[in-house]
Design a protein around this motif. Structure first.
Motif, PDB file in Angstrom:
ATOM      1  N   GLY A 132       0.464  -1.598   0.008  1.00  0.00           N
ATOM      2  CA  GLY A 132       0.246  -0.036   0.345  1.00  0.00           C
ATOM      3  C   GLY A 132       1.173   1.565   0.158  1.00  0.00           C
ATOM      4  N   VAL A 133       0.660   1.990  -0.630  1.00  0.00           N
ATOM      5  CA  VAL A 133       1.387   3.820  -0.642  1.00  0.00           C
ATOM      6  C   VAL A 133       0.310   4.848  -0.291  1.00  0.00           C
ATOM      7  CG1 VAL A 133       2.971   2.630  -2.240  1.00  0.00           C
ATOM      8  CG2 VAL A 133       1.239   3.118  -3.322  1.00  0.00           C
ATOM      9  N   TRP A 134      -0.831   4.566   0.551  1.00  0.00           N
ATOM     10  CA  TRP A 134      -1.206   5.777   0.546  1.00  0.00           C
ATOM     11  C   TRP A 134      -0.324   6.601   1.700  1.00  0.00           C
ATOM     12  CZ3 TRP A 134      -4.455   6.515   6.024  1.00  0.00           C
ATOM     13  CH2 TRP A 134      -4.959   7.596   5.985  1.00  0.00           C
TER      14      TRP A 134
ATOM     15  N   SER B 247     -14.346   0.027  -2.901  1.00  0.00           N
ATOM     16  CA  SER B 247     -13.816   0.249  -1.196  1.00  0.00           C
ATOM     17  C   SER B 247     -14.344   0.684  -0.484  1.00  0.00           C
ATOM     18  CB  SER B 247     -12.631   1.343  -1.702  1.00  0.00           C
ATOM     19  OG  SER B 247     -11.589   0.956  -0.687  1.00  0.00           O
ATOM     20  N   ASN B 248     -14.442   0.166   0.734  1.00  0.00           N
ATOM     21  CA  ASN B 248     -15.404   1.564   1.652  1.00  0.00           C
ATOM     22  C   ASN B 248     -17.088   0.498   1.510  1.00  0.00           C
ATOM     23  OD1 ASN B 248     -13.460   2.352   3.307  1.00  0.00           O
ATOM     24  ND2 ASN B 248     -12.738   3.221   1.311  1.00  0.00           N
ATOM     25  N   PHE B 249     -17.842  -0.012   0.767  1.00  0.00           N
ATOM     26  CA  PHE B 249     -18.651  -0.031   0.724  1.00  0.00           C
ATOM     27  C   PHE B 249     -19.724  -0.583   1.409  1.00  0.00           C
ATOM     28  CE2 PHE B 249     -20.412   0.812  -4.396  1.00  0.00           C
ATOM     29  CZ  PHE B 249     -19.277   1.497  -4.331  1.00  0.00           C
TER      30      PHE B 249
ATOM     31  N   ASN C 155     -14.137  -6.108  -2.050  1.00  0.00           N
ATOM     32  CA  ASN C 155     -14.394  -4.789  -1.560  1.00  0.00           C
ATOM     33  C   ASN C 155     -13.530  -4.466  -0.663  1.00  0.00           C
ATOM     34  OD1 ASN C 155     -16.094  -2.671  -0.521  1.00  0.00           O
ATOM     35  ND2 ASN C 155     -16.838  -3.634   0.623  1.00  0.00           N
ATOM     36  N   GLN C 156     -12.587  -2.906  -0.929  1.00  0.00           N
ATOM     37  CA  GLN C 156     -11.547  -3.196  -0.456  1.00  0.00           C
ATOM     38  C   GLN C 156     -11.748  -2.500   1.131  1.00  0.00           C
ATOM     39  OE1 GLN C 156      -7.981   0.107  -0.088  1.00  0.00           O
ATOM     40  NE2 GLN C 156      -7.289  -1.554  -1.863  1.00  0.00           N
ATOM     41  N   ILE C 157     -11.903  -2.483   2.379  1.00  0.00           N
ATOM     42  CA  ILE C 157     -12.460  -1.837   3.028  1.00  0.00           C
ATOM     43  C   ILE C 157     -11.606  -2.294   4.416  1.00  0.00           C
ATOM     44  CG2 ILE C 157     -14.472  -2.414   3.004  1.00  0.00           C
ATOM     45  CD1 ILE C 157     -14.493  -5.068   4.826  1.00  0.00           C
TER      46      ILE C 157
ATOM     47  N   LEU D 176      -1.686  -0.656  18.191  1.00  0.00           N
ATOM     48  CA  LEU D 176      -2.013  -1.863  17.912  1.00  0.00           C
ATOM     49  C   LEU D 176      -0.958  -2.938  17.759  1.00  0.00           C
ATOM     50  CD1 LEU D 176      -4.724  -4.010  17.106  1.00  0.00           C
ATOM     51  CD2 LEU D 176      -3.585  -4.173  14.722  1.00  0.00           C
ATOM     52  N   LEU D 177       0.660  -3.099  16.644  1.00  0.00           N
ATOM     53  CA  LEU D 177       1.378  -3.376  16.918  1.00  0.00           C
ATOM     54  C   LEU D 177       1.979  -3.839  18.102  1.00  0.00           C
ATOM     55  CD1 LEU D 177       2.492  -3.065  13.146  1.00  0.00           C
ATOM     56  CD2 LEU D 177       0.660  -4.714  13.976  1.00  0.00           C
ATOM     57  N   ASP D 178       1.475  -3.183  19.238  1.00  0.00           N
ATOM     58  CA  ASP D 178       2.534  -2.913  20.334  1.00  0.00           C
ATOM     59  C   ASP D 178       1.755  -3.573  21.615  1.00  0.00           C
ATOM     60  OD1 ASP D 178       4.348  -1.058  19.776  1.00  0.00           O
ATOM     61  OD2 ASP D 178       2.555   0.384  20.408  1.00  0.00           O
TER      62      ASP D 178
ATOM     63  N   ALA E 102       9.826  -5.708   3.666  1.00  0.00           N
ATOM     64  CA  ALA E 102      10.852  -7.136   3.608  1.00  0.00           C
ATOM     65  C   ALA E 102      10.134  -7.841   4.500  1.00  0.00           C
ATOM     66  CB  ALA E 102      12.392  -7.339   3.678  1.00  0.00           C
ATOM     67  N   GLU E 103      10.132  -7.560   5.928  1.00  0.00           N
ATOM     68  CA  GLU E 103       9.409  -7.897   6.862  1.00  0.00           C
ATOM     69  C   GLU E 103       8.000  -8.939   6.827  1.00  0.00           C
ATOM     70  OE1 GLU E 103       9.594  -5.817  10.746  1.00  0.00           O
ATOM     71  OE2 GLU E 103       8.536  -6.884  11.329  1.00  0.00           O
ATOM     72  N   ASN E 104       7.231  -7.985   5.950  1.00  0.00           N
ATOM     73  CA  ASN E 104       5.890  -7.949   6.040  1.00  0.00           C
ATOM     74  C   ASN E 104       5.368  -8.849   4.913  1.00  0.00           C
ATOM     75  OD1 ASN E 104       5.353  -6.035   8.090  1.00  0.00           O
ATOM     76  ND2 ASN E 104       4.800  -3.549   6.265  1.00  0.00           N
ATOM     77  N   ILE E 105       6.820  -9.306   3.802  1.00  0.00           N
ATOM     78  CA  ILE E 105       5.784  -9.791   3.071  1.00  0.00           C
ATOM     79  C   ILE E 105       6.331 -11.750   3.247  1.00  0.00           C
ATOM     80  CG2 ILE E 105       7.829  -9.954   1.956  1.00  0.00           C
ATOM     81  CD1 ILE E 105       6.479 -10.932  -0.633  1.00  0.00           C
TER      82      ILE E 105
HETATM   83  P1  NAD Z   1      -1.224   0.053   8.008  1.00  0.00           P
HETATM   84  O1  NAD Z   1      -1.909  -0.746   8.173  1.00  0.00           O
HETATM   85  O2  NAD Z   1      -0.589  -0.895   6.632  1.00  0.00           O
HETATM   86  O3  NAD Z   1      -0.202   1.024   8.539  1.00  0.00           O
HETATM   87  C1  NAD Z   1       1.071   1.836   8.077  1.00  0.00           C
HETATM   88  C2  NAD Z   1       2.041   1.285   9.047  1.00  0.00           C
HETATM   89  O4  NAD Z   1       2.188   0.988   9.447  1.00  0.00           O
HETATM   90  C3  NAD Z   1       3.439   2.825   8.128  1.00  0.00           C
HETATM   91  O5  NAD Z   1       2.929   3.645   8.323  1.00  0.00           O
HETATM   92  C4  NAD Z   1       3.949   1.737   9.840  1.00  0.00           C
HETATM   93  O6  NAD Z   1       4.115   3.153  11.005  1.00  0.00           O
HETATM   94  C5  NAD Z   1       3.727   0.812  10.165  1.00  0.00           C
HETATM   95  N1  NAD Z   1       3.960  -0.305   9.597  1.00  0.00           N
HETATM   96  C6  NAD Z   1       4.237  -0.385   9.235  1.00  0.00           C
HETATM   97  N2  NAD Z   1       5.050  -2.061   8.532  1.00  0.00           N
HETATM   98  C7  NAD Z   1       5.703  -1.957   9.625  1.00  0.00           C
HETATM   99  C8  NAD Z   1       6.199  -3.201  10.896  1.00  0.00           C
HETATM  100  N3  NAD Z   1       6.308  -4.469  10.286  1.00  0.00           N
HETATM  101  N4  NAD Z   1       6.579  -3.512  12.176  1.00  0.00           N
HETATM  102  C9  NAD Z   1       5.944  -2.001  12.882  1.00  0.00           C
HETATM  103  N5  NAD Z   1       5.187  -1.557  12.080  1.00  0.00           N
HETATM  104  C10 NAD Z   1       5.029  -0.982  11.258  1.00  0.00           C
HETATM  105  O7  NAD Z   1      -2.188   1.689   7.338  1.00  0.00           O
HETATM  106  P2  NAD Z   1      -2.577   2.275   5.935  1.00  0.00           P
HETATM  107  O8  NAD Z   1      -1.201   2.536   4.618  1.00  0.00           O
HETATM  108  O9  NAD Z   1      -3.466   3.359   5.901  1.00  0.00           O
HETATM  109  O10 NAD Z   1      -2.906   1.224   4.804  1.00  0.00           O
HETATM  110  C11 NAD Z   1      -2.345   0.283   3.972  1.00  0.00           C
HETATM  111  C12 NAD Z   1      -2.058   0.417   3.031  1.00  0.00           C
HETATM  112  O11 NAD Z   1      -3.843   1.041   2.679  1.00  0.00           O
HETATM  113  C13 NAD Z   1      -2.554   2.112   2.189  1.00  0.00           C
HETATM  114  O12 NAD Z   1      -0.737   2.172   2.078  1.00  0.00           O
HETATM  115  C14 NAD Z   1      -3.578   2.102   0.878  1.00  0.00           C
HETATM  116  O13 NAD Z   1      -2.889   1.952   0.023  1.00  0.00           O
HETATM  117  C15 NAD Z   1      -4.940   1.477   1.307  1.00  0.00           C
HETATM  118  N6  NAD Z   1      -5.816   2.341   1.954  1.00  0.00           N
HETATM  119  C16 NAD Z   1      -7.042   1.940   1.437  1.00  0.00           C
HETATM  120  C17 NAD Z   1      -8.104   3.033   1.680  1.00  0.00           C
HETATM  121  C18 NAD Z   1      -9.121   3.612   0.977  1.00  0.00           C
HETATM  122  O14 NAD Z   1     -10.189   3.654   1.264  1.00  0.00           O
HETATM  123  N7  NAD Z   1      -9.325   2.790   0.150  1.00  0.00           N
HETATM  124  C19 NAD Z   1      -7.930   3.747   3.133  1.00  0.00           C
HETATM  125  C20 NAD Z   1      -6.573   4.315   3.887  1.00  0.00           C
HETATM  126  C21 NAD Z   1      -5.244   2.737   3.654  1.00  0.00           C
END
Ligand code: NAD
Length: 274
Positions: A20-22, A139-141, A160-162, A196-198, A239-242
């Protein structure tokens, strides 16, 4: 790196995990996407709203990967639901991405007060029929907005991306999706790095598997059947996330993550937003 795939309701295959690249600038997106593709990612989630389709496109081309190995998603913004505007918005996104065919195009929000998402969907159906996009979704439906599309239009959304994470597990929508063959894609799958991750329970589960809290949460999503698009621009985290396809949470561990449900929404409420 292993990567699981999901077959959408029209037969198109999508990676279970993408980047994701938001809130990432154009230049940063280019770097992050290129890093991700080098690490084994094959999916990217952008949107017109994110203002980084150019950077994503540059990374896709620079990667040198065959186009058919990549899965690119972008989204239609809320002020473009009129059919003619939607068709033009798609062309503009494709110009910025530098692609001929898109993998997945989503209506970003239903924006129910505007009441035009059926029109927008008709435009996406046209693009799909013309072969300009391999799959279309939303998305968000809400259940209500999905029901309206199912009643009034022809193509069932592929996705549906939510907003979905352990604090907001979206049981009702997931059940509705399962009933209608719609794939659930989780945005903010890690809870946006906002605490959350804490939570100690995630570290405890992770320690048993030699994994981090983030990896435990992503694994929970995958075992629920979700597609996930965690965001990071940090190479080690990308890398960790995949690295989540080589372990399995037990039913007890899944239940311990399920128990974090707090009905806590981090983003806007789709029933009123837009
Ligand atoms: P996310 O839940 O993916 O969290 C990202 C944040 O978590 C990072 O900025 C970083 O602070 C932390 N993080 C990431 N990897 C980590 C790791 N391994 N260890 C510890 N911390 C870590 O949040 P997001 O960016 O809101 O959502 C992901 C993607 O979803 C967005 O980039 C976007 O592509 C999409 N999105 C879509 C909508 C929509 O309305 N459709 C809304 C929000 C996001």
């Amino acid at each position: 790196v292993r990567m699981d795939l999901i077959t959408l309701n029209n037969g198109v295959v999508m990676p279970r995990l993408g980047l994701g690249v938001w809130q990432v600038s154009d230049g940063e997106a280019e770097k992050a996407v290129l890093t991700a593709l080098e690490q084994g990612y094959r999916g990217v989630d952008t949107a017109k709203l994110y203002h980084n389709e150019r950077g994503v496109g540059r990374a896709v081309h620079a990667s040198g990967l065959p186009r058919d190995e990549l899965f690119v998603t972008t989204k239609l913004w809320n002020d473009e639901h009129d059919s003619d505007k939607a068709l033009r918005a798609f062309d503009a996104s494709m110009d910025r991405l530098g692609l001929d065919v898109l993998d997945l195009y989503l209506i970003h929000w239903p924006a129910p007060r505007q009441g035009k998402y059926v029109q927008a969907w008709r435009a996406l159906e046209k693009l799909y029929a013309e072969g300009r996009v391999r799959a279309i979704g939303v998305s968000n439906f809400t259940v209500e907005a999905l029901r309206r599309l199912l009643d009034e239009t022809d193509v069932v959304p592929a996705v549906n991306q939510i907003e979905l994470h352990p604090w907001l597990p979206q049981r009702e929508l997931r059940a509705f999706h399962a009933e209608h063959g719609i794939a659930t894609e989780a945005w903010s799958p890690l809870g946006q790095g906002r605490g959350l991750l804490d939570l100690p329970v995630l570290a405890e589960i992770g320690a048993r598997h030699g994994k981090t809290a983030a990896q435990v949460v992503l694994r929970w999503h995958l075992q629920l059947g979700n597609v996930v698009i965690p965001k990071s621009v940090t190479p080690s985290r990308i890398a960790e996330n995949i690295d989540v396809f080589d372990f399995e949470l037990s039913p007890e561990e899944m239940a311990a993550v399920d128990a974090l449900d707090a009905g806590r929404r981090l983003g806007p409420n789709p029933a009123t937003f837009g």
